[in-house]
Design a protein around this motif. Structure first.
Motif, PDB file in Angstrom:
ATOM      1  N   SER A  12       7.207  -2.644   3.143  1.00  0.00           N
ATOM      2  CA  SER A  12       7.495  -3.818   2.681  1.00  0.00           C
ATOM      3  C   SER A  12       8.445  -3.472   1.339  1.00  0.00           C
ATOM      4  O   SER A  12       9.510  -2.769   2.333  1.00  0.00           O
ATOM      5  CB  SER A  12       6.054  -3.232   0.968  1.00  0.00           C
ATOM      6  OG  SER A  12       6.626  -2.819   0.121  1.00  0.00           O
ATOM      7  N   GLU A  13       8.866  -4.064   1.072  1.00  0.00           N
ATOM      8  CA  GLU A  13      10.645  -3.726   0.369  1.00  0.00           C
ATOM      9  C   GLU A  13      10.828  -3.155  -0.670  1.00  0.00           C
ATOM     10  O   GLU A  13      11.702  -2.840  -1.030  1.00  0.00           O
ATOM     11  CB  GLU A  13      10.690  -5.288  -0.713  1.00  0.00           C
ATOM     12  CG  GLU A  13       9.923  -5.804  -1.308  1.00  0.00           C
ATOM     13  CD  GLU A  13      11.094  -6.913  -2.615  1.00  0.00           C
ATOM     14  OE1 GLU A  13      11.998  -7.199  -2.568  1.00  0.00           O
ATOM     15  OE2 GLU A  13       9.472  -8.043  -3.124  1.00  0.00           O
ATOM     16  N   ALA A  17      15.210 -10.834   1.414  1.00  0.00           N
ATOM     17  CA  ALA A  17      14.420 -11.343   1.314  1.00  0.00           C
ATOM     18  C   ALA A  17      14.286 -12.950   2.028  1.00  0.00           C
ATOM     19  O   ALA A  17      13.411 -13.500   2.211  1.00  0.00           O
ATOM     20  CB  ALA A  17      13.703 -11.489  -0.112  1.00  0.00           C
ATOM     21  N   ASP A  52       7.497 -10.631 -12.285  1.00  0.00           N
ATOM     22  CA  ASP A  52       7.239  -9.118 -11.773  1.00  0.00           C
ATOM     23  C   ASP A  52       6.141  -8.056 -13.173  1.00  0.00           C
ATOM     24  O   ASP A  52       5.395  -8.272 -13.554  1.00  0.00           O
ATOM     25  CB  ASP A  52       8.148  -8.441 -11.510  1.00  0.00           C
ATOM     26  CG  ASP A  52       8.848  -7.431 -12.405  1.00  0.00           C
ATOM     27  OD1 ASP A  52       8.371  -7.490 -13.863  1.00  0.00           O
ATOM     28  OD2 ASP A  52      10.083  -7.865 -13.090  1.00  0.00           O
ATOM     29  N   ARG A 108       8.457  -9.116  -7.122  1.00  0.00           N
ATOM     30  CA  ARG A 108       8.669  -8.554  -5.778  1.00  0.00           C
ATOM     31  C   ARG A 108       9.462  -7.280  -6.969  1.00  0.00           C
ATOM     32  O   ARG A 108       9.068  -7.115  -8.422  1.00  0.00           O
ATOM     33  CB  ARG A 108       9.500  -9.608  -5.999  1.00  0.00           C
ATOM     34  CG  ARG A 108       9.016 -10.630  -4.775  1.00  0.00           C
ATOM     35  CD  ARG A 108       9.901 -11.746  -4.077  1.00  0.00           C
ATOM     36  NE  ARG A 108      10.238 -10.441  -2.922  1.00  0.00           N
ATOM     37  CZ  ARG A 108      10.598 -11.322  -1.678  1.00  0.00           C
ATOM     38  NH1 ARG A 108      10.365 -12.560  -1.307  1.00  0.00           N
ATOM     39  NH2 ARG A 108      10.502 -10.208  -0.758  1.00  0.00           N
ATOM     40  N   GLY A 123       9.059 -12.567 -10.201  1.00  0.00           N
ATOM     41  CA  GLY A 123       8.183 -12.565  -8.916  1.00  0.00           C
ATOM     42  C   GLY A 123       8.306 -13.875  -8.367  1.00  0.00           C
ATOM     43  O   GLY A 123       9.576 -14.881  -8.211  1.00  0.00           O
TER      44      GLY A 123
END
Length: 458
Positions: free
Chosen positions: A101-102, A174, A279, A323, A327
């Motif tokens: 994932s990031e 992203a 987030d 994120r 987010g």
């Protein structure tokens, strides 16, 4: 004949207090942190090795290399061929897996507690003596290219990809496929994967999570486990390139727009609608409830209109997606092609009207559902390990889960409205994948902004 006495129905007691388990935390000399969750009755140990290597560290021309590394990390080592290593895993009853994932890379190990030592030895062999054989990397590369072709044909995948490219600046990682594009994937070689592993995969900043019933390890299971991890991972050499935090993506200034991606002949249109959201560091306890009430369940507001009343869809869902920095708030799903424009308009109206608030009945049902199902969601060792590993990559402690659900249980209607207001509701990026000749004019007629039509080249 005598009457049969029916005992009174027992009253259902309210749920008792619940908290996410607290781990025992230690650290090896090489920097590897160890979180141990002793979970009685769970005789399959779940081990998660969370490593802070992120897609933002990939060379631009080799994007997707982390995904290929993840797919091939257990395909042989310097000591055993791929076939030999697979046989060793099978003999030991070991299951290995991985995800990216990031926030980073997570390597998964599930093994009976009685064979935990052997499982850790095999995992250590993968991360400390990887081979990444040319033929296995070539196979994974071909598989990824085939996956890209499938994604191009899948309307949901295309909608997600076009949304990312429309919403985020081109400089943001992203905005591009996390597993790479055809050009970057074709450029990845086995030597490049080996070099990337050498430079970025190591114990610095990494966290190993172990969850399971550790009683078989001895009278002092926590100390025994630490000694076991020291034996297997104590010699792991720190990576030469220091870890970096995940890259916070940046929204484009012109992201507020509507894009129709042409898919000729489609009888359904795939919708992907989103705006900026929070987030997990900012009052996250409200957002699972908001997701549930607005569009996270069959009885939620979106489905009650578009599915139950109108019959336009099999289901649309909403979700708040955290994120690295902020987010997203996303609504997605498919609708009948002939009602695409009307469906988009109704969907946006429902999402925006939610800013006015929720009934007491809605608030109670959402709070109860989210908070009272938590114990079941974290009842197994693997779910505890998965959550703890994800939190570790986000630099958040396990107690965050307990604090989040405490916040959820105390929510009021006013608090939900305030939380919903922190999302950028109304400044939408709208992506529609469907037959542009049929749906573009319908969407334009909504008066929600200019509509850009994207057609596949060639």
């Amino acid at each position: 004949m005598t009457d049969t006495l029916i005992p009174a129905r027992p009253e259902v007691a309210p749920p008792g207090p619940w908290a996410f388990p607290e781990p025992s935390t230690t650290r090896l000399d090489n920097g590897l942190a160890l979180q141990t969750f002793h979970t009685p009755g769970q005789y399959v140990a779940s081990v998660r090795l969370a490593i802070p290597v992120v897609p933002a560290q990939e060379p631009r021309e080799l994007e997707g290399i982390l995904a290929l590394l993840s797919r091939t990390f257990d395909e042989g080592t310097l000591d055993h061929s791929a076939e030999e290593f697979a046989e060793l895993l099978e003999r030991a009853g070991v299951a290995l897996g991985s995800s990216t994932s990031e926030f980073g890379l997570v390597l998964d190990l599930d093994v009976p507690v009685s064979r935990l030592e052997r499982g850790l030895e095999l995992l250590a062999e993968c991360v400390q003596r990887p081979a990444y054989p040319d033929d296995e990397v070539d196979r994974a590369r071909r598989k990824r290219l085939a996956d890209i072709e499938q994604e191009n044909a899948d309307p949901r995948s295309r909608a997600m990809r076009e949304f990312a490219a429309t919403f985020y600046t081109p400089e943001s990682r992203a905005s591009r496929p996390s597993a790479g594009s055809p050009a970057t994937v074709r450029a990845i070689t086995a030597p490049a994967v080996r070099d990337f592993h050498h430079d970025h995969v190591g114990p610095t900043g990494a966290v190993m999570v172990v969850a399971g019933d550790l009683s078989p390890l001895g009278a002092e299971p926590l100390q025994e486990l630490h000694a076991l991890v020291e034996r297997t991972f104590g010699g792991w050499t720190p990576q030469p390139v220091a870890p970096v935090g995940p890259q916070g993506p940046v929204r484009r200034e012109d992201a507020r727009r509507i894009v129709v991606v042409d898919r000729p002949g489609s009888v359904q249109s795939e919708l992907y609608v989103g705006c900026l959201g929070p987030d997990r560091r900012h009052g996250w306890g409200a957002y699972p409830v908001l997701s549930f009430l607005v569009g996270g369940a069959p009885q939620a507001r979106v489905d009650s209109v578009l599915r139950e009343d109108k019959g336009y869809t099999y289901g649309l869902r909403t979700a708040f997606v955290p994120r690295a920095d902020g987010g997203l708030f996303i609504a997605s799903g498919s609708v009948r092609a002939d009602v695409t424009g009307e469906s988009v308009g109704i969907l946006l109206d429902i999402l925006e009207k939610a800013r006015e608030g929720f009934t007491p009945e809605e608030v109670r049902s959402g709070v109860d559902f989210v908070s009272q199902t938590a114990p079941a969601r974290y009842a197994t060792a693997d779910s505890v390990a998965d959550e703890a590993a994800g939190l570790a990559l986000e630099k958040m402690p396990p107690r965050w889960v307990t604090e989040m659900f405490e916040e959820t249980r105390s929510l009021t209607g006013e608090a939900l409205v305030e939380a919903y207001g922190r999302a950028d509701v109304g400044r939408w990026t709208v992506v529609v994948v469907g037959d542009a000749d049929q749906v573009a004019d319908e969407v334009r007629a909504l008066g929600r902004g200019d509509v850009e039509v994207r057609r596949r080249e060639g």
